[in-house]
Design a protein around this motif. Sequence first.
Motif, mmCIF file in Angstrom:
data_model
loop_
_atom_site.group_PDB
_atom_site.id
_atom_site.type_symbol
_atom_site.label_atom_id
_atom_site.label_comp_id
_atom_site.label_asym_id
_atom_site.label_seq_id
_atom_site.Cartn_x
_atom_site.Cartn_y
_atom_site.Cartn_z
ATOM 1 N N PHE A 48 0.867 -1.185 0.000
ATOM 2 C CA PHE A 48 0.000 0.000 0.000
ATOM 3 C C PHE A 48 0.894 1.223 0.000
ATOM 4 O O PHE A 48 1.756 1.370 0.853
ATOM 5 C CB PHE A 48 -0.902 -0.009 1.239
ATOM 6 N N ARG A 49 0.695 2.071 -0.999
ATOM 7 C CA ARG A 49 1.465 3.316 -1.098
ATOM 8 C C ARG A 49 0.468 4.472 -1.005
ATOM 9 O O ARG A 49 -0.240 4.769 -1.965
ATOM 10 C CB ARG A 49 2.216 3.395 -2.414
ATOM 11 N N PRO A 50 0.396 5.137 0.163
ATOM 12 C CA PRO A 50 -0.500 6.293 0.283
ATOM 13 C C PRO A 50 -0.167 7.341 -0.778
ATOM 14 O O PRO A 50 0.939 7.372 -1.320
ATOM 15 C CB PRO A 50 -0.211 6.824 1.691
ATOM 16 N N SER A 51 -1.117 8.199 -1.060
ATOM 17 C CA SER A 51 -0.958 9.168 -2.144
ATOM 18 C C SER A 51 0.115 10.214 -1.871
ATOM 19 O O SER A 51 0.578 10.879 -2.794
ATOM 20 C CB SER A 51 -2.290 9.856 -2.445
ATOM 21 N N SER A 52 0.531 10.375 -0.621
ATOM 22 C CA SER A 52 1.625 11.289 -0.297
ATOM 23 C C SER A 52 2.291 10.821 0.991
ATOM 24 O O SER A 52 1.680 10.096 1.782
ATOM 25 C CB SER A 52 1.119 12.727 -0.134
ATOM 26 N N PRO A 53 3.531 11.231 1.241
ATOM 27 C CA PRO A 53 4.233 10.812 2.457
ATOM 28 C C PRO A 53 3.539 11.265 3.751
ATOM 29 O O PRO A 53 3.719 10.644 4.786
ATOM 30 C CB PRO A 53 5.611 11.465 2.334
ATOM 31 N N LEU A 54 2.745 12.297 3.668
ATOM 32 C CA LEU A 54 2.043 12.804 4.855
ATOM 33 C C LEU A 54 0.530 12.681 4.694
ATOM 34 O O LEU A 54 -0.222 13.469 5.270
ATOM 35 C CB LEU A 54 2.440 14.264 5.115
ATOM 36 N N CYS A 55 0.088 11.719 3.935
ATOM 37 C CA CYS A 55 -1.339 11.519 3.666
ATOM 38 C C CYS A 55 -2.124 11.461 4.979
ATOM 39 O O CYS A 55 -1.885 10.591 5.817
ATOM 40 C CB CYS A 55 -1.528 10.228 2.888
ATOM 41 N N PRO A 56 -3.074 12.379 5.170
ATOM 42 C CA PRO A 56 -3.798 12.427 6.440
ATOM 43 C C PRO A 56 -4.767 11.266 6.656
ATOM 44 O O PRO A 56 -5.204 11.033 7.774
ATOM 45 C CB PRO A 56 -4.542 13.761 6.375
ATOM 46 N N ILE A 57 -5.090 10.543 5.597
ATOM 47 C CA ILE A 57 -6.040 9.432 5.757
ATOM 48 C C ILE A 57 -5.378 8.074 5.540
ATOM 49 O O ILE A 57 -6.066 7.073 5.360
ATOM 50 C CB ILE A 57 -7.244 9.598 4.816
ATOM 51 N N ALA A 58 -4.073 8.012 5.582
ATOM 52 C CA ALA A 58 -3.368 6.751 5.336
ATOM 53 C C ALA A 58 -3.782 5.656 6.317
ATOM 54 O O ALA A 58 -3.973 4.507 5.920
ATOM 55 C CB ALA A 58 -1.863 6.964 5.389
ATOM 56 N N VAL A 59 -3.934 6.002 7.572
ATOM 57 C CA VAL A 59 -4.278 4.979 8.573
ATOM 58 C C VAL A 59 -5.689 4.426 8.346
ATOM 59 O O VAL A 59 -5.858 3.213 8.195
ATOM 60 C CB VAL A 59 -4.095 5.515 10.009
ATOM 61 N N PRO A 60 -6.731 5.264 8.307
ATOM 62 C CA PRO A 60 -8.055 4.688 8.087
ATOM 63 C C PRO A 60 -8.209 4.035 6.714
ATOM 64 O O PRO A 60 -8.897 3.013 6.583
ATOM 65 C CB PRO A 60 -9.015 5.865 8.254
ATOM 66 N N LEU A 61 -7.560 4.582 5.695
ATOM 67 C CA LEU A 61 -7.663 3.988 4.368
ATOM 68 C C LEU A 61 -6.986 2.620 4.332
ATOM 69 O O LEU A 61 -7.528 1.664 3.776
ATOM 70 C CB LEU A 61 -7.053 4.921 3.321
ATOM 71 N N SER A 62 -5.818 2.501 4.941
ATOM 72 C CA SER A 62 -5.128 1.204 4.969
ATOM 73 C C SER A 62 -5.934 0.175 5.745
ATOM 74 O O SER A 62 -5.982 -0.997 5.370
ATOM 75 C CB SER A 62 -3.728 1.349 5.551
ATOM 76 N N ASN A 63 -6.591 0.602 6.796
ATOM 77 C CA ASN A 63 -7.447 -0.307 7.558
ATOM 78 C C ASN A 63 -8.632 -0.768 6.705
ATOM 79 O O ASN A 63 -8.982 -1.950 6.705
ATOM 80 C CB ASN A 63 -7.929 0.370 8.839
ATOM 81 N N SER A 64 -9.242 0.140 5.966
ATOM 82 C CA SER A 64 -10.358 -0.220 5.076
ATOM 83 C C SER A 64 -9.915 -1.214 4.009
ATOM 84 O O SER A 64 -10.639 -2.157 3.683
ATOM 85 C CB SER A 64 -10.934 1.025 4.409
ATOM 86 N N ILE A 65 -8.728 -1.004 3.468
ATOM 87 C CA ILE A 65 -8.183 -1.914 2.455
ATOM 88 C C ILE A 65 -7.997 -3.303 3.050
ATOM 89 O O ILE A 65 -8.425 -4.310 2.484
ATOM 90 C CB ILE A 65 -6.848 -1.364 1.909
ATOM 91 N N GLN A 66 -7.371 -3.355 4.193
ATOM 92 C CA GLN A 66 -7.087 -4.642 4.837
ATOM 93 C C GLN A 66 -8.380 -5.389 5.185
ATOM 94 O O GLN A 66 -8.486 -6.597 4.961
ATOM 95 C CB GLN A 66 -6.254 -4.394 6.088
ATOM 96 N N LEU A 67 -9.365 -4.687 5.721
ATOM 97 C CA LEU A 67 -10.632 -5.333 6.064
ATOM 98 C C LEU A 67 -11.371 -5.808 4.816
ATOM 99 O O LEU A 67 -11.987 -6.872 4.822
ATOM 100 C CB LEU A 67 -11.502 -4.390 6.889
ATOM 101 N N ALA A 68 -11.316 -5.025 3.744
ATOM 102 C CA ALA A 68 -11.966 -5.433 2.495
ATOM 103 C C ALA A 68 -11.362 -6.725 1.975
ATOM 104 O O ALA A 68 -12.084 -7.649 1.583
ATOM 105 C CB ALA A 68 -11.842 -4.319 1.452
ATOM 106 N N VAL A 69 -10.047 -6.829 1.995
ATOM 107 C CA VAL A 69 -9.378 -8.047 1.528
ATOM 108 C C VAL A 69 -9.727 -9.230 2.437
ATOM 109 O O VAL A 69 -9.985 -10.335 1.964
ATOM 110 C CB VAL A 69 -7.850 -7.836 1.439
#
Length: 108
Positions: A48-69
């Motif tokens: 998972f590569r967030p859209s920027s190094p300081l992406c403010p939603i990286a944590v919740p988005l990564s969690n959503s990705i992981q749960l979806a999988v």
Amino acid sequence: MINTKKLHEAILEKLSTVIDPETGVDVVRMRLIEDLHVDTNGHTSYTFRPSSPLCPIAVPLSNSIQLAVAEIPGVTSQDVKVIGFALSDELTSWLRQALEDWERKQKR
């Protein structure tokens, strides 16, 4: 034995429903998921590569990705690596722990 091609396609299809709330675009079209691999035992690994190094939603988005999988029939385990984020190592570690907690709850 698991059909890895079909499982790979199912994962991409499911991930296309995970929307980045800042852009309104799914994580597959944004190319936030890289190096997706599935083995015949259902083990899945991806980056998972967030859209920027300081992406403010990286944590919740990564969690959503992981749960979806995790919800996809045939996926038995997953290994997520986070790159290109200011706290990549910490987020990768947190995701592992969150997945272990989720899996324990599912077994109850």
